[in-house]
Design a protein around this motif. Structure first.
Motif, PDB file in Angstrom:
ATOM      1  N   ILE D  65       0.841  -1.196   0.000  1.00 44.41           N
ATOM      2  CA  ILE D  65       0.000   0.000   0.000  1.00 44.41           C
ATOM      3  C   ILE D  65       0.877   1.247   0.000  1.00 44.41           C
ATOM      4  CG2 ILE D  65      -1.710   1.304   1.325  1.00 44.41           C
ATOM      5  CD1 ILE D  65      -2.828  -1.335   2.331  1.00 44.41           C
ATOM      6  N   VAL D  66       0.568   2.166  -0.916  1.00 50.49           N
ATOM      7  CA  VAL D  66       1.316   3.432  -0.949  1.00 50.49           C
ATOM      8  C   VAL D  66       0.430   4.615  -0.553  1.00 50.49           C
ATOM      9  CG1 VAL D  66       2.961   2.581  -2.689  1.00 50.49           C
ATOM     10  CG2 VAL D  66       0.874   3.782  -3.438  1.00 50.49           C
ATOM     11  N   GLU D  67      -0.870   4.377  -0.495  1.00 46.47           N
ATOM     12  CA  GLU D  67      -1.793   5.455  -0.132  1.00 46.47           C
ATOM     13  C   GLU D  67      -3.092   4.822   0.350  1.00 46.47           C
ATOM     14  OE1 GLU D  67      -2.387   8.134  -3.418  1.00 46.47           O
ATOM     15  OE2 GLU D  67      -3.797   9.404  -2.304  1.00 46.47           O
ATOM     16  N   VAL D  68      -3.667   5.372   1.422  1.00 45.12           N
ATOM     17  CA  VAL D  68      -4.983   4.865   1.858  1.00 45.12           C
ATOM     18  C   VAL D  68      -5.944   6.011   2.067  1.00 45.12           C
ATOM     19  CG1 VAL D  68      -4.511   2.643   2.986  1.00 45.12           C
ATOM     20  CG2 VAL D  68      -4.160   4.776   4.251  1.00 45.12           C
ATOM     21  N   GLY D  69      -7.241   5.717   1.859  1.00 45.54           N
ATOM     22  CA  GLY D  69      -8.290   6.707   2.055  1.00 45.54           C
ATOM     23  C   GLY D  69      -8.497   7.006   3.533  1.00 45.54           C
ATOM     24  N   SER D  70      -9.127   8.148   3.787  1.00 41.56           N
ATOM     25  CA  SER D  70      -9.288   8.628   5.159  1.00 41.56           C
ATOM     26  C   SER D  70     -10.227   7.744   5.974  1.00 41.56           C
ATOM     27  CB  SER D  70      -9.843  10.052   5.114  1.00 41.56           C
ATOM     28  OG  SER D  70     -11.072  10.055   4.395  1.00 41.56           O
ATOM     29  N   LEU D  71     -11.098   6.981   5.331  1.00 42.91           N
ATOM     30  CA  LEU D  71     -12.066   6.159   6.074  1.00 42.91           C
ATOM     31  C   LEU D  71     -11.604   4.711   6.230  1.00 42.91           C
ATOM     32  CD1 LEU D  71     -15.401   7.431   4.467  1.00 42.91           C
ATOM     33  CD2 LEU D  71     -14.439   8.070   6.686  1.00 42.91           C
ATOM     34  N   VAL D  72     -10.429   4.393   5.687  1.00 42.98           N
ATOM     35  CA  VAL D  72      -9.925   3.018   5.810  1.00 42.98           C
ATOM     36  C   VAL D  72      -9.409   2.808   7.232  1.00 42.98           C
ATOM     37  CG1 VAL D  72      -8.177   1.391   4.980  1.00 42.98           C
ATOM     38  CG2 VAL D  72      -9.393   2.884   3.360  1.00 42.98           C
ATOM     39  N   LYS D  73      -9.912   1.741   7.871  1.00 42.39           N
ATOM     40  CA  LYS D  73      -9.596   1.548   9.281  1.00 42.39           C
ATOM     41  C   LYS D  73      -8.480   0.537   9.532  1.00 42.39           C
ATOM     42  CE  LYS D  73     -13.950   0.796   9.756  1.00 42.39           C
ATOM     43  NZ  LYS D  73     -15.323   0.437  10.145  1.00 42.39           N
ATOM     44  N   ASP D  74      -8.400  -0.497   8.712  1.00 42.22           N
ATOM     45  CA  ASP D  74      -7.560  -1.642   9.064  1.00 42.22           C
ATOM     46  C   ASP D  74      -6.249  -1.740   8.299  1.00 42.22           C
ATOM     47  OD1 ASP D  74      -9.624  -2.254  10.732  1.00 42.22           O
ATOM     48  OD2 ASP D  74     -10.494  -3.793   9.444  1.00 42.22           O
ATOM     49  N   PHE D  75      -5.991  -0.826   7.385  1.00 41.33           N
ATOM     50  CA  PHE D  75      -4.755  -0.895   6.601  1.00 41.33           C
ATOM     51  C   PHE D  75      -4.065   0.457   6.582  1.00 41.33           C
ATOM     52  CE2 PHE D  75      -7.563  -4.205   5.131  1.00 41.33           C
ATOM     53  CZ  PHE D  75      -6.732  -5.315   5.134  1.00 41.33           C
ATOM     54  N   LYS D  76      -2.718   0.393   6.418  1.00 41.89           N
ATOM     55  CA  LYS D  76      -1.955   1.647   6.408  1.00 41.89           C
ATOM     56  C   LYS D  76      -0.866   1.575   5.340  1.00 41.89           C
ATOM     57  CE  LYS D  76       1.302   0.134   9.907  1.00 41.89           C
ATOM     58  NZ  LYS D  76       0.955  -1.303   9.704  1.00 41.89           N
ATOM     59  N   VAL D  77      -0.306   2.717   4.999  1.00 39.84           N
ATOM     60  CA  VAL D  77       0.774   2.766   4.008  1.00 39.84           C
ATOM     61  C   VAL D  77       1.912   1.857   4.463  1.00 39.84           C
ATOM     62  CG1 VAL D  77       2.539   4.263   2.991  1.00 39.84           C
ATOM     63  CG2 VAL D  77       0.150   5.052   3.165  1.00 39.84           C
ATOM     64  N   GLY D  78       2.425   1.083   3.532  1.00 41.28           N
ATOM     65  CA  GLY D  78       3.518   0.165   3.843  1.00 41.28           C
ATOM     66  C   GLY D  78       3.070  -1.266   4.075  1.00 41.28           C
ATOM     67  N   ASP D  79       1.792  -1.461   4.323  1.00 48.63           N
ATOM     68  CA  ASP D  79       1.294  -2.837   4.511  1.00 48.63           C
ATOM     69  C   ASP D  79       1.441  -3.626   3.213  1.00 48.63           C
ATOM     70  OD1 ASP D  79       0.547  -2.514   7.152  1.00 48.63           O
ATOM     71  OD2 ASP D  79      -1.586  -2.207   6.732  1.00 48.63           O
ATOM     72  N   LYS D  80       1.901  -4.845   3.351  1.00 49.13           N
ATOM     73  CA  LYS D  80       1.942  -5.751   2.195  1.00 49.13           C
ATOM     74  C   LYS D  80       0.644  -6.551   2.177  1.00 49.13           C
ATOM     75  CE  LYS D  80       6.895  -5.791   2.119  1.00 49.13           C
ATOM     76  NZ  LYS D  80       8.157  -6.532   2.258  1.00 49.13           N
ATOM     77  N   VAL D  81       0.035  -6.605   1.023  1.00 52.06           N
ATOM     78  CA  VAL D  81      -1.339  -7.128   0.995  1.00 52.06           C
ATOM     79  C   VAL D  81      -1.628  -8.120  -0.138  1.00 52.06           C
ATOM     80  CG1 VAL D  81      -2.473  -5.202   2.181  1.00 52.06           C
ATOM     81  CG2 VAL D  81      -1.990  -5.034  -0.278  1.00 52.06           C
TER      82      VAL D  81
END
Lengths: 351, 351, 351, 351
Positions: D65-81
């Protein structure tokens, strides 16, 4: 004894035969009421199950037991009984798998007027009496009781295989007697909107009485388009096929929603292939389930359907448009079924 | 804004709060009609979900949208909408498993008057508007529409979890508003005999109107014995528990057939243990299935239930015995619910 | 003929009885291999099904047919056959409802060593031979074949009633022979993580061989806490109870997820009530389904389970820790089962 | 940013596009590993979903992940998915009905490389991140992880829709990567005998490793006859179609038992109609159920399938026959997929 039989493809007549023999698990009955079925017509005039000679016809009726086998526990001579069109071998592996109607091979729970003589005889034989008979409830009309042999269980199967859920929109294609029961069964299975496809005034009236919310007239345009318009393009949740031919499946697939269910209870009498439209079926991935089946038969379900009638949930007596009296009227009733006058839904013969 | 709230266990009153804030997926509504629920009574006077301060009550109602989030696609300001008591997070893993009502933990789809303010405010907040609202059908009575929030889906859930089959004998224990809908839902799910356990004349009358075939009065003897007598010792096929207490399960297990199903939709407010009788439960091997659940909530089901009402299959308007006018009557309606006068089934408040 | 019998509660011994009589649908067999079951121990020493006098024990075995009824179609004298512990009346209404094990009343498909003499005789009687026997596959080890009578179908039922889905976390409480098969069945039903609750080294080893991914030792702390810790607080998707007592249900409910399923195959021998914790059960609304059942019995399933063994999916031979030779060793094998030495899983007697 | 795209029917190439924009519920990822799919080949060279211009291809991969929306709760930038091929709108009515893959219309959960750019770009967009991503488990091989996007869920769906039961005989037609997973899934769903229809040596070897008990070579005779011979004329309990064309259904219907189930996971790329043989289908009454579906997608299932891999139940890494390194090798991998050399099962590209 006397029986009304298929003499060969296209020919029927009265014949003499020996009274059937009663095995230890069986019962011999004499008829109290009888009804011809479109299947009898297919069998004789379309040769649908191949040629047969001197096969007594009929698989719908109510009877009185005149003889019971030594191992029968729950029935005795003199009992008046409901009789299912399908009389499975309950001991079979197919029955243990939940599909007794295919005991001993596909459709082989269908014995009457197929692999043995049917009920249009002075006497008829019922295998596994404890598993395949049910007591005629006190006070039940004999004509109504005849509908429990085949019309009621087949129509209900249509709604069961379609897996109707609360609030579903169901389209029933074909509103002969089976389709009409499928309408009624959908209504007491939780459907909200029920579209009935048909045109004959008698049938249309009973469809409405049984819960149809919309009548779709195939003469007034493509039925798929009519269903899509009524559902704002979404399609029906469920489709029950109780009439038509192999091409009806093409329509059914195109009018049902993704992940909808299509249930067939129509006997497909001719043609090589049923056609499923590739694109309408989601290129193989639309989750549109297709199943066609034969009624299960047996005692438990007859008892349950009799209770549905007794509590007023279902009124199959409304199907009966023609009533005859006397065993010899079986012939006239069958010919009526063959000729299908426009005011016919279902005839019965009271003995 | 003004709201009618729980001030603490045993206390209610009108409070002032800020108008709720609308997120991008959400909607803010103002109420058009409201109904108090027995759960509100449990919450306030039994402290069933623990102590809460200044929590606006209510989870049954119909509203008009006054604000929508930027990502909401299917609703706009001015739309009149049905609102479910349970408003799940549809994106959750629990929803993906088919149990959205437990999104984020057991029962956490239950947000109104539990983990956020309820609908008894001048405005209230609805999460995931596209997933949790449905348009109020043209011409639907507002009181009837309130029944779609909780009474209808909870009663239907009772019949669904009981897995009612064609011709089943169903016993519904408790005929308050939810039990009455369970009676109606059983009838349109295919039950034949429906036994309704209760005594209040109003409820008994509606039970009969909804399809009960027998009323069982617990004051006239043990209900298990009455059910066994009515079923000739076999027991009921299905039992739906919509009233009573922890001990009701003991009765339900003993009155249901082997391989029967017991479905609970009653909120169990007190006691440590539900008691399942070992012998009646077949020493652990009787296949008597027990399940209790919370209604699912969400848009699809509200739309389906609205269609059931529109097509006349279900008439929840019959539950409404008391009608009030004006927002300030919410208090009186709730107290009525608490005091349960003998002629009460369900009150509504029209704004 | 000679048989090893319950003489009364707490007493066993060898008795003489007449050879059983063969009805038209039945078969008479002589045993080739036999196995005692914990149920036999319950029956004799706990008086679990009440007092019985001179009842021949045993319901697990493999036999050779010495006599068949005139209506039996698929078996003949000399056939070596698998025999299920439960031998239903397939013609019954309960069988038609899909629950043949309760034919004629709750648990009444359980005939051997319950309502008629069991298999620990020189000869024993099998009702409905076509429906209740299956041919012993060529080359199958007799001890392994004995496991198809009860251990395999009961363990598999545990996984079936728990409705294990792909990737589920399953907790099996109790890893005696039935629990061990439940572990194996969960693995071949799609479970990922399987937690096995038990301590005996032999059982622990077989649990691991059968697919357990974690062993939970109840001596090392509360098993609910251990399960919640392993699942990061979520709980198991499914719990199969194959040991413990009435209180085990309390633990099972608290360790399973909302909308999880609990399946019991443990015979509950004493106590009045099974206790379901009100709060852990979601105050009646947590969708935690509870069911307990008896194996179905019959030919189809024995044939299917024999195929699972033949294709190497299941290896119940690993349960057998003690092997005896000679009919008279049945007594020693049963006493071993009663005394449960620490290295015992399951004994068999080869004749 | 750079992406490998369909330029038009029959043409592919590298293009430049703007980086996708991240909405409040969404995530933007960069690929860590990618795999081409036969569907990409259909899309480009058969024009199966119609003409598309400059549509970035690909729907199988693992990302960071390089960018996440403001309402995303369970993931953050840098997470491998893990990323599913199908990314539904979970808020939709179709999802609430249990068929999220058809959210917004038939197959419209299929967004990547269909209705928006796929994963073969330097960056790609994932809608509803909380519902459609899952964390890459520690230590999981990136190639194996790519198989969770499509091959694993589609093969498992084949076994699920076929409703495989303990001891069933299952025939899997087509043993490319999806068919091979269907073999493995049948084995861990309880099948005993598994017949795999195919010829390529690599695939045959993996089929055996995954649990096939019999390899059926269509070059050595009619596959229907081979299945009927192996099953002594009874037919298979279940058939999973993972290859072939519209005519494969004719074979499947004729080789399955009455009341058997046929499950299709093959994308049907051409022709107007799927042909169901009328007589083989029991003249409409054989209870041979036919369903074809699209994998569901979403987070929960990816997490469950990852657990199946972690616990060793499933080893999709065995599918990978060709491994490439570097983003620019995506082109070569796709062409390999198109040309299908005889030793290919599945290629992956590690970035």
């Amino acid at each position: 004894m006397k029986g009304f039989a298929m003499l060969g493809i296209g020919n029927t007549g009265w014949i003499e035969k020996d009274k059937p023999v009663c095995g230890p698990m069986d019962a011999i009955c004499r008829p109290l009421a009888l009804a011809p079925c479109t299947s009898d017509v297919h069998t004789v005039w379309a040769g649908a199950i191949g040629d047969r000679h001197d096969l007594i016809l009929g698989h719908e009726g109510v009877g009185e037991i005149v003889e019971v086998g030594s191992l029968v526990k729950d029935f005795k001579v003199g009992d008046k009984v409901l009789i299912p069109a399908i009389t499975p071998d309950w001991n079979s592996k197919e029955a243990q798998a939940g599909f007794a109607q295919h005991s001993g091979g596909m459709l082989s729970g269908w014995k009457f007027s197929n692999i043995k003589d049917g009920v249009f005889g002075e006497f008829f034989h019922v295998n596994d009496a404890d598993g395949n008979l049910a007591l005629l409830p006190d006070g039940m009309d004999l004509g109504t009781a005849c509908m429990i042999s085949d019309m009621v269980p087949t129509g209900i199967l249509g709604a069961e295989m379609a897996d109707v859920q609360f609030g579903d929109t169901v389209c029933v294609i074909g509103i002969g007697p089976v389709g009409l029961i499928a309408v009624a069964a959908s209504a007491i299975r939780g459907a909200s909107d029920i579209y009935a496809v048909g045109t004959r005034p008698n049938c249309v009236q009973v469809a409405k009485d049984f819960g149809a919310t919309e009548i779709i007239n195939y003469k007034k345009g493509d039925i798929v388009e009519q269903v899509l318009e009524l559902t704002k393009g979404y399609g029906a949740d469920r489709v029950i096929i109780a009439g038509g031919d192999n091409d009806t499946f093409d329509q059914a697939v195109r009018m049902v929603k993704p992940a909808g269910k299509i249930s067939n209870v129509n006997y497909l009498g001719e043609g090589d292939y049923i056609k499923i439209p590739r694109v309408g079926w989601g290129v193989g991935m639309g989750h549109k389930q297709i199943i066609g089946g034969l009624m299960l038969g047996g005692r438990l379900r007859m008892e349950k359907y009799a209770k549905l009638i007794k509590t007023g949930r279902l009124n199959p007596g409304k199907l009966i448009t023609h009533k005859f009296n006397g065993f010899d009227k079986v012939e006239e009733a069958l010919l009526l079924m063959r000729d299908k006058p426009s005011d016919l839904i279902k005839p019965v013969v009271i003995l």
